[in-house]
Design a protein around this motif. Structure first.
Motif, mmCIF file in Angstrom:
data_model
loop_
_atom_site.group_PDB
_atom_site.id
_atom_site.type_symbol
_atom_site.label_atom_id
_atom_site.label_comp_id
_atom_site.label_asym_id
_atom_site.label_seq_id
_atom_site.Cartn_x
_atom_site.Cartn_y
_atom_site.Cartn_z
ATOM 1 N N CYS A 301 6.908 -18.546 5.633
ATOM 2 C CA CYS A 301 6.178 -18.233 4.392
ATOM 3 C C CYS A 301 4.900 -17.495 4.769
ATOM 4 O O CYS A 301 4.180 -17.892 5.701
ATOM 5 C CB CYS A 301 5.849 -19.511 3.629
ATOM 6 N N THR A 302 4.628 -16.424 4.046
ATOM 7 C CA THR A 302 3.450 -15.587 4.308
ATOM 8 C C THR A 302 2.584 -15.528 3.054
ATOM 9 O O THR A 302 3.088 -15.266 1.953
ATOM 10 C CB THR A 302 3.862 -14.159 4.710
ATOM 11 N N VAL A 303 1.292 -15.738 3.246
ATOM 12 C CA VAL A 303 0.318 -15.665 2.157
ATOM 13 C C VAL A 303 -0.698 -14.597 2.515
ATOM 14 O O VAL A 303 -1.285 -14.626 3.607
ATOM 15 C CB VAL A 303 -0.390 -17.012 1.930
ATOM 16 N N THR A 304 -0.914 -13.650 1.611
ATOM 17 C CA THR A 304 -1.879 -12.577 1.838
ATOM 18 C C THR A 304 -2.724 -12.368 0.595
ATOM 19 O O THR A 304 -2.298 -12.667 -0.523
ATOM 20 C CB THR A 304 -1.169 -11.246 2.186
ATOM 21 N N PHE A 305 -3.915 -11.833 0.823
ATOM 22 C CA PHE A 305 -4.818 -11.441 -0.259
ATOM 23 C C PHE A 305 -5.117 -9.959 -0.124
ATOM 24 O O PHE A 305 -5.204 -9.418 0.991
ATOM 25 C CB PHE A 305 -6.133 -12.222 -0.188
ATOM 26 N N ALA A 306 -5.315 -9.291 -1.240
ATOM 27 C CA ALA A 306 -5.660 -7.874 -1.225
ATOM 28 C C ALA A 306 -6.421 -7.548 -2.508
ATOM 29 O O ALA A 306 -6.255 -8.208 -3.538
ATOM 30 C CB ALA A 306 -4.406 -7.002 -1.106
ATOM 31 N N ARG A 319 -0.379 -12.771 -2.758
ATOM 32 C CA ARG A 319 1.057 -12.595 -2.562
ATOM 33 C C ARG A 319 1.572 -13.740 -1.694
ATOM 34 O O ARG A 319 1.031 -14.006 -0.621
ATOM 35 C CB ARG A 319 1.362 -11.251 -1.893
ATOM 36 N N VAL A 320 2.605 -14.419 -2.195
ATOM 37 C CA VAL A 320 3.259 -15.497 -1.446
ATOM 38 C C VAL A 320 4.720 -15.095 -1.281
ATOM 39 O O VAL A 320 5.458 -14.982 -2.269
ATOM 40 C CB VAL A 320 3.137 -16.845 -2.174
ATOM 41 N N LEU A 368 6.116 -13.842 -4.833
ATOM 42 C CA LEU A 368 5.304 -14.142 -6.016
ATOM 43 C C LEU A 368 3.975 -13.416 -5.863
ATOM 44 O O LEU A 368 3.310 -13.535 -4.821
ATOM 45 C CB LEU A 368 5.088 -15.651 -6.140
ATOM 46 N N THR A 369 3.611 -12.641 -6.883
ATOM 47 C CA THR A 369 2.367 -11.875 -6.863
ATOM 48 C C THR A 369 1.536 -12.247 -8.085
ATOM 49 O O THR A 369 2.018 -12.160 -9.216
ATOM 50 C CB THR A 369 2.644 -10.359 -6.874
ATOM 51 N N ALA A 370 0.293 -12.667 -7.825
ATOM 52 C CA ALA A 370 -0.620 -13.034 -8.903
ATOM 53 C C ALA A 370 -1.894 -12.233 -8.779
ATOM 54 O O ALA A 370 -2.415 -12.023 -7.663
ATOM 55 C CB ALA A 370 -0.939 -14.531 -8.858
#
Length: 378
Positions: A301-306, A319-320, A368-370
């Protein structure tokens, strides 16, 4: 219908004000000598008129004149007024004041504006028949009383509608608070109970060979349980607002306990993000990681912020992504519905779909993108 004794008293006062015009018929009944049959008719007709007037006005001032009974009562008042004036003389012309009041209190505004002058015209015609001179005073009183009651009726109807609207707003507020509490409890307990379940299974597999490791898992279960209890208390009190830093730490622990490799940033980006919107994004991260642990069957599982610049201004994007079963295996239930509602209320949006490879091909997994706006909350 009135609500409570006070409303009943106020309504009876408004209705009783017009009884001041009944002095002439009462004086005529008490002092005018008549034959027995005529006297019985006078008393019976007067009593029937008063009862019909009070019942009609009291019942239908605050609601539409519905059903045949109400309309027949109004017609009966008009017929009684005509008969009493025709048989007993000019002292009874004042009954048309009550007919006009009844029309104004019960009929819709449009028909009342026509029927009130019509009743006053009938009164003037009967005055000529019985050779009386009502003058403009009595005719004016009938018109004034009728149109005044139309205003009173409109005021009463408006008051009733305001009460109903206030009750509706209170019910909607209660439903919204109930929905908020249910959403918070789902987000809190869903994550915590999933983590407790995973750690319990892991501790069970460690026993009896790895007692020290199992003891460590049990200690972490106790810690998670205590924190869940604190979170539930705060959520019930309405003060719960998670942070991205705390949820990143919780996500690392949950993914590690589930045997899922976690690629997470050490800290969230230091951007100008309102606390309310950070709390919403933290809820999204918690729910997304919970779904990965419980439903995806993923190994990573990868979690990123942008930060994304749009026509509506800058947005912080979370983004998860996982390499699990993909959208077909995603659990779109109360959790995702709840965070969609949270994001919408914060001015953000939620997107879900497949993970794509670097060449743009659809791969396995779920993304999943929030997004939430940067800057201060409105």
């Amino acid at each position: 219908m009135p609500i409570g004794r006070r409303d009943t008293a106020v309504k009876m006062l408004w209705i009783g004000v017009w009884l001041v015009f009944f002095t002439d018929p009462v004086h005529d009944l008490l002092h005018q000598p008549r034959a027995t049959g005529t006297a019985v008719w006078a008393w019976t007709g007067t009593a029937a008129f008063l009862v019909g007037y009070l019942m009609l006005v009291f019942r239908y001032t605050a609601r539409p004149l519905a059903g045949a009974a109400g309309r027949l009562t109004l017609v009966g008042l008009f017929v009684l007024a005509v008969l009493l004036v025709g048989t007993l003389g000019e002292s009874w012309l004042v009954l048309f004041v009550y007919v006009c009041v009844s029309i104004g209190a019960t009929m819709p505004i449009g028909p009342a504006n026509v029927l009130i002058p019509a009743a006053a015209a009938v009164m003037a015609g009967l005055a000529l028949v019985v050779r009386a001179n009502p003058g403009f005073g009595l005719i004016g009183s009938a018109l004034l009383a009728g149109f005044a009651m139309t205003g009173v009726r409109r005021l009463v109807r408006t008051t009733v509608e305001l009460r109903q609207a206030r009750a509706t707003v209170a019910q909607l507020a209660a439903n919204e608070e109930r929905l908020r509490l249910a959403r918070d409890l789902h987000d809190l307990l869903g994550h915590s109970l999933s983590l407790i379940t995973l750690k319990s299974e892991l501790a069970g597999r460690m026993l009896p060979a790895r007692v020290d490791d199992a003891r460590q898992q049990v200690a972490e279960i106790e810690q998670v349980s205590r924190q869940a209890l604190v979170d539930v208390r705060e959520a019930v009190s309405g003060y719960r607002r998670p942070s991205l830093a705390g949820e990143l730490a919780g996500a690392k622990s949950a993914l590690g306990a589930a045997g899922i490799a976690a690629d997470l940033p050490a800290q969230p980006p230091s951007r100008d993000l309102a606390p309310e919107r950070e709390g919403v994004l933290a809820w999204v991260l918690r729910e997304a990681v919970t779904n990965v642990v419980r439903h995806s069957g993923a190994r990573r599982c990868t979690v990123t912020f942008a930060v994304r610049q749009t026509l509506d201004g800058p947005f912080l994007e979370l983004r998860v992504a996982d390499d699990g079963e993909g959208p077909s295996g995603a659990y779109y239930g109360n959790g995702l519905t709840g965070i969609t509602e949270r994001l919408t209320a914060a001015g953000g949006a939620l997107e879900t779909g497949s993970v794509f490879t670097a060449r743009g091909r659809r791969g396995t997994g779920f993304l999943l993108t929030a997004r939430v706006p940067l800057g201060s909350a409105p």
